[in-house]
Design a protein around this motif. Structure first.
Motif, PDB file in Angstrom:
ATOM      1  N   ALA A 125      -2.719  24.301  83.851  1.00  0.00           N
ATOM      2  CA  ALA A 125      -1.526  23.507  83.531  1.00  0.00           C
ATOM      3  C   ALA A 125      -0.345  24.419  83.235  1.00  0.00           C
ATOM      4  CB  ALA A 125      -1.808  22.573  82.357  1.00  0.00           C
ATOM      5  N   PHE A 126       0.078  25.154  84.254  1.00  0.00           N
ATOM      6  CA  PHE A 126       1.244  26.025  84.170  1.00  0.00           C
ATOM      7  C   PHE A 126       2.279  25.574  85.190  1.00  0.00           C
ATOM      8  CE2 PHE A 126      -1.295  30.079  82.822  1.00  0.00           C
ATOM      9  CZ  PHE A 126      -1.471  29.549  81.551  1.00  0.00           C
ATOM     10  N   ASP A 127       3.528  25.840  84.875  1.00  0.00           N
ATOM     11  CA  ASP A 127       4.603  25.707  85.853  1.00  0.00           C
ATOM     12  C   ASP A 127       4.711  27.056  86.556  1.00  0.00           C
ATOM     13  OD1 ASP A 127       7.080  25.734  87.187  1.00  0.00           O
ATOM     14  OD2 ASP A 127       7.929  24.272  85.785  1.00  0.00           O
ATOM     15  N   TRP A 128       4.165  27.135  87.759  1.00  0.00           N
ATOM     16  CA  TRP A 128       4.073  28.423  88.457  1.00  0.00           C
ATOM     17  C   TRP A 128       5.446  28.935  88.873  1.00  0.00           C
ATOM     18  CZ3 TRP A 128      -0.129  30.763  87.404  1.00  0.00           C
ATOM     19  CH2 TRP A 128      -1.332  30.062  87.256  1.00  0.00           C
ATOM     20  N   ASP A 129       6.436  28.038  89.038  1.00  0.00           N
ATOM     21  CA  ASP A 129       7.788  28.511  89.343  1.00  0.00           C
ATOM     22  C   ASP A 129       8.368  29.286  88.164  1.00  0.00           C
ATOM     23  OD1 ASP A 129       7.901  27.533  91.919  1.00  0.00           O
ATOM     24  OD2 ASP A 129       8.717  25.587  91.313  1.00  0.00           O
ATOM     25  N   ILE A 130       8.056  28.836  86.934  1.00  0.00           N
ATOM     26  CA  ILE A 130       8.518  29.597  85.774  1.00  0.00           C
ATOM     27  C   ILE A 130       7.785  30.930  85.694  1.00  0.00           C
ATOM     28  CG2 ILE A 130       8.608  29.639  83.245  1.00  0.00           C
ATOM     29  CD1 ILE A 130       9.188  26.693  83.265  1.00  0.00           C
ATOM     30  N   VAL A 131       6.502  30.959  86.060  1.00  0.00           N
ATOM     31  CA  VAL A 131       5.779  32.237  86.093  1.00  0.00           C
ATOM     32  C   VAL A 131       6.443  33.178  87.094  1.00  0.00           C
ATOM     33  CG1 VAL A 131       3.561  33.348  86.574  1.00  0.00           C
ATOM     34  CG2 VAL A 131       3.616  31.147  85.367  1.00  0.00           C
ATOM     35  N   ARG A 132       6.864  32.653  88.223  1.00  0.00           N
ATOM     36  CA  ARG A 132       7.582  33.488  89.198  1.00  0.00           C
ATOM     37  C   ARG A 132       8.881  34.019  88.595  1.00  0.00           C
ATOM     38  NH1 ARG A 132       5.706  29.242  92.804  1.00  0.00           N
ATOM     39  NH2 ARG A 132       4.143  30.104  94.247  1.00  0.00           N
ATOM     40  N   GLN A 133       9.551  33.195  87.782  1.00  0.00           N
ATOM     41  CA  GLN A 133      10.760  33.662  87.110  1.00  0.00           C
ATOM     42  C   GLN A 133      10.440  34.767  86.101  1.00  0.00           C
ATOM     43  OE1 GLN A 133      11.983  29.512  86.001  1.00  0.00           O
ATOM     44  NE2 GLN A 133      13.998  30.198  86.651  1.00  0.00           N
ATOM     45  N   GLU A 134       9.306  34.663  85.445  1.00  0.00           N
ATOM     46  CA  GLU A 134       8.867  35.758  84.560  1.00  0.00           C
ATOM     47  C   GLU A 134       8.704  37.043  85.362  1.00  0.00           C
ATOM     48  OE1 GLU A 134       5.532  35.150  82.019  1.00  0.00           O
ATOM     49  OE2 GLU A 134       5.913  33.016  81.755  1.00  0.00           O
ATOM     50  N   ILE A 135       8.037  36.945  86.503  1.00  0.00           N
ATOM     51  CA  ILE A 135       7.792  38.128  87.337  1.00  0.00           C
ATOM     52  C   ILE A 135       9.110  38.735  87.805  1.00  0.00           C
ATOM     53  CG2 ILE A 135       6.803  38.895  89.541  1.00  0.00           C
ATOM     54  CD1 ILE A 135       4.624  36.719  89.113  1.00  0.00           C
ATOM     55  N   ALA A 136      10.079  37.878  88.094  1.00  0.00           N
ATOM     56  CA  ALA A 136      11.386  38.353  88.570  1.00  0.00           C
ATOM     57  C   ALA A 136      12.278  38.838  87.439  1.00  0.00           C
ATOM     58  CB  ALA A 136      12.084  37.233  89.339  1.00  0.00           C
ATOM     59  N   GLY A 137      11.828  38.714  86.194  1.00  0.00           N
ATOM     60  CA  GLY A 137      12.625  39.132  85.059  1.00  0.00           C
ATOM     61  C   GLY A 137      13.673  38.121  84.637  1.00  0.00           C
ATOM     62  N   GLU A 138      13.589  36.898  85.147  1.00  0.00           N
ATOM     63  CA  GLU A 138      14.566  35.860  84.821  1.00  0.00           C
ATOM     64  C   GLU A 138      14.170  35.061  83.585  1.00  0.00           C
ATOM     65  OE1 GLU A 138      14.568  33.661  88.401  1.00  0.00           O
ATOM     66  OE2 GLU A 138      15.511  35.254  89.597  1.00  0.00           O
ATOM     67  N   LYS A 139      12.916  35.156  83.181  1.00  0.00           N
ATOM     68  CA  LYS A 139      12.406  34.528  81.964  1.00  0.00           C
ATOM     69  C   LYS A 139      11.637  35.585  81.173  1.00  0.00           C
ATOM     70  CE  LYS A 139      13.185  29.926  82.510  1.00  0.00           C
ATOM     71  NZ  LYS A 139      13.769  28.998  81.511  1.00  0.00           N
ATOM     72  N   VAL A 140      11.559  35.367  79.859  1.00  0.00           N
ATOM     73  CA  VAL A 140      10.820  36.308  79.031  1.00  0.00           C
ATOM     74  C   VAL A 140       9.358  36.357  79.481  1.00  0.00           C
ATOM     75  CG1 VAL A 140      10.313  34.523  77.290  1.00  0.00           C
ATOM     76  CG2 VAL A 140      10.265  36.936  76.644  1.00  0.00           C
ATOM     77  N   ALA A 141       8.812  37.555  79.571  1.00  0.00           N
ATOM     78  CA  ALA A 141       7.425  37.718  80.014  1.00  0.00           C
ATOM     79  C   ALA A 141       6.492  37.064  78.998  1.00  0.00           C
ATOM     80  CB  ALA A 141       7.094  39.201  80.170  1.00  0.00           C
ATOM     81  N   SER A 142       5.795  36.034  79.417  1.00  0.00           N
ATOM     82  CA  SER A 142       4.900  35.293  78.532  1.00  0.00           C
ATOM     83  C   SER A 142       3.532  35.137  79.183  1.00  0.00           C
ATOM     84  CB  SER A 142       5.496  33.917  78.204  1.00  0.00           C
ATOM     85  OG  SER A 142       6.740  34.039  77.543  1.00  0.00           O
ATOM     86  N   ILE A 143       3.442  34.288  80.203  1.00  0.00           N
ATOM     87  CA  ILE A 143       2.176  34.123  80.913  1.00  0.00           C
ATOM     88  C   ILE A 143       1.728  35.451  81.520  1.00  0.00           C
ATOM     89  CG2 ILE A 143       1.051  32.996  82.872  1.00  0.00           C
ATOM     90  CD1 ILE A 143       1.537  31.168  80.442  1.00  0.00           C
ATOM     91  N   ILE A 144       2.636  36.189  82.137  1.00  0.00           N
ATOM     92  CA  ILE A 144       2.249  37.446  82.780  1.00  0.00           C
ATOM     93  C   ILE A 144       1.915  38.525  81.763  1.00  0.00           C
ATOM     94  CG2 ILE A 144       3.565  36.952  84.872  1.00  0.00           C
ATOM     95  CD1 ILE A 144       5.694  38.944  83.874  1.00  0.00           C
ATOM     96  N   ALA A 145       2.273  38.294  80.498  1.00  0.00           N
ATOM     97  CA  ALA A 145       1.938  39.243  79.431  1.00  0.00           C
ATOM     98  C   ALA A 145       0.774  38.744  78.575  1.00  0.00           C
ATOM     99  CB  ALA A 145       3.165  39.478  78.555  1.00  0.00           C
ATOM    100  N   GLY A 146       0.129  37.676  79.021  1.00  0.00           N
ATOM    101  CA  GLY A 146      -1.031  37.176  78.290  1.00  0.00           C
ATOM    102  C   GLY A 146      -0.697  36.511  76.972  1.00  0.00           C
ATOM    103  N   GLN A 147       0.522  36.012  76.825  1.00  0.00           N
ATOM    104  CA  GLN A 147       0.937  35.395  75.561  1.00  0.00           C
ATOM    105  C   GLN A 147       0.575  33.902  75.588  1.00  0.00           C
ATOM    106  OE1 GLN A 147       1.899  37.049  72.998  1.00  0.00           O
ATOM    107  NE2 GLN A 147       2.276  39.033  73.951  1.00  0.00           N
TER     108      GLN A 147
END
Length: 525
Positions: free
Chosen positions: A214-236
């Motif tokens: 239950a993730f918004d994968w578009d927001i995860v892509r924004q994390e990867i691109a540096g457009e959102k604070v690293a959360s899912i990709i940082a295991g938070q």
């Protein structure tokens, strides 16, 4: 509904004005003697409570949701929650230190109504969430459906798996917007450990697959691109997800419930007592607290319909207290029993190859060994500590544990004591099954375990007010009309080799359909 809400606001304003003239200690006593009437009360706002709230609101039933924790709004600055590598009071429920399992050390923090909580028991520690959204705030987003064969190793056949599969599991997934990790994200450096485990499972001849998250994968892509604070990709995940990528139930079910105009959520309301009132109604007493846990007011409600959704520990404790204090005298002696851990275990796999020191929320794949000759189980990579040393993959095991644990009411502390027979024959069988699977993986891949699997904690406490013992298959408590359990307390110890959230919500959806079908003319009243 607006008229009822305005009346409540008038009473609250009157109480606040009175407090200015007669003092807080007096207003607490005065407020407790005034019952606020509402048609339905839901205690707790996790998966079961969120489902109940939405369906009640859509049916036009005036509903108040009482939640012990605070509301957490995702900010554009990405700083709603604390992080596991830099925790503060937002991390933990009213504790002077953090409470993550070992080997994470306890860190001193300010006492605050944070999101992560632990129930320390004899033989087990049970972890849970606190806040509007309940445990969905701190879970890994996994929406995992058990197989029909294994489902019936736990649940009675009066619950039709075919109906869950056709109606309720898909309904929950559609609202949580869960889906497997997209390949472009899985191929990033953040999910190297998951890709390694997929390859290792294949070499060992074990089934492994991507699972719904239950993730918004578009927001995860924004994390990867540096457009959102690293959360899912940082295991938070354990202390909340600052990017807003986690579809916790406050952002779907509860938001939808409030939009109906018939549901009001009251954070920082800790329910202390439930019991019978007159004319077949129920009285609920709670403490309204501030963000440091100090009691501001005691409040008393009377309702026609009462839904318990405070989680396995919270719901069971309320029922045990009501039985002990005589406020629900017809509760049977099965309350508190048939509790289990979902056979949770954790360990670290040592790999010769490099993994990644900071990995994305890794529970995106599952290794299924459902034909294990000793006992069926699954394995999922997970986030154990903020920074994982190179070459290590933390792994969570889940199986089918018998509901051999129980909770009892402790009169001296006014709370429930939790006991788990960690060395029972069933626990030993599940440990042997796990060892068998790890040996198969190790032999095929040249891996090893850093330590034997640890069974001392669970993120999936289940049971205490179970189907067939305390409640019927629709969650109605035996002996009490219009009193329902709609959360993990219903489930006898296991969700059959799967993470529990999806099944908890699906059973709650089923219960609410049955309940509302009994009162089809409600809107005509």
């Amino acid at each position: 509904m607006s008229q009822m809400l305005n009346r409540r606001r008038f009473l609250q304003a009157s109480a606040a004005a009175a407090s200015a003239s007669i003092g807080v200690s007096n207003i607490r006593t005065w407020a407790s003697s005034v019952d606020e009437y509402v048609e339905a009360i839901v205690i707790g706002s996790g998966f079961g409570g969120a489902v109940a709230s939405l369906r009640l609101g859509q049916a036009g039933i005036e509903t108040v949701v009482l939640e012990r924790g605070r509301r957490w709004q995702i900010t554009s600055a990405g700083n709603t929650f604390s992080t596991t590598d830099n925790p503060d009071g937002r991390s933990t429920w009213l504790s002077p230190t953090t409470v993550l399992p070992a080997p994470v050390p306890a860190t001193p923090i300010n006492v605050y109504t944070g999101v992560f909580d632990v129930k320390r028991g004899n033989g087990i520690n049970a972890y849970r969430g606190a806040g509007v959204g309940g445990t969905s705030l701190v879970y890994g987003g996994i929406t995992y459906q058990p197989t029909e064969e294994l489902f019936y190793k736990v649940f009675p056949r009066t619950i039709k798996y075919s109906e869950l599969d056709r109606v309720y599991y898909p309904r929950v997934r559609s609202i949580l917007k869960s889906s497997p990790i997209p390949d472009d994200i899985l191929q990033t450096k953040y999910y190297l450990a998951s890709r390694i485990l997929l390859e290792q499972a294949a070499r060992a001849g074990l089934n492994a697959r991507k699972i719904d998250i239950a993730f918004d994968w578009d927001i995860v892509r924004q994390e990867i691109a540096g457009e959102k604070v690293a959360s899912i990709i940082a295991g938070q995940i354990y202390y909340g997800t600052n990017s807003g990528a986690k579809n916790s139930v406050d952002r779907n079910y509860l938001s939808m419930a409030e939009t109906t105009g018939n549901v009001e959520i009251r954070p920082l309301h800790v329910v202390t007592t439930i019991g019978e009132s007159d004319r077949g109604r129920y009285r609920v007493v709670c403490n309204q607290i501030n963000e440091q846990g100090e009691v501001l007011f005691q409040k008393s409600f009377v309702c026609r319909y009462l839904f318990l959704a405070a989680g396995s520990i919270g719901t069971t404790e309320l029922l045990l207290r009501a039985k002990s204090n005589g406020t629900l005298r017809r509760l049977n002696h099965q309350v508190g029993k048939f509790w289990g851990t979902n056979s949770d275990s954790t360990t670290l796999m040592i790999n010769a190859s490099q993994t990644n020191p900071t990995q994305g929320t890794p529970g995106v794949i599952s290794v299924e060994h459902l034909d294990n000759p000793i006992a069926p189980l699954i394995l999922e990579p997970f986030q154990a500590i903020p920074f994982i040393p190179q070459g290590l993959i933390p792994v969570l095991g889940q199986g089918i544990s018998k509901p051999e644990g129980y909770l009892t009411y402790n009169m001296s502390t006014g709370s429930a004591d939790l006991l788990w027979p960690s060395n029972s024959a069933d626990s030993q069988k599940n440990a042997q099954a796990l060892q068998y699977t790890y040996q198969r993986l190790n032999q095929a891949n040249g891996t090893s375990l850093a330590a034997p699997p640890d069974y001392s904690s669970t993120a999936h406490p289940l049971g205490g007010a179970t189907i067939g013992q305390v409640c019927n298959t629709h969650g109605q408590v035996f002996g009490y009309t219009n009193l329902f359990v709609v959360d993990s307390a219903l489930i006898p110890g296991s969700t059959a080799c799967s993470n529990p959230s999806l099944t908890i919500a699906a059973l709650a959806e089923r219960s609410m359909d049955h309940f509302l079908n009994r009162i089809p003319d409600y809107r005509k009243r």
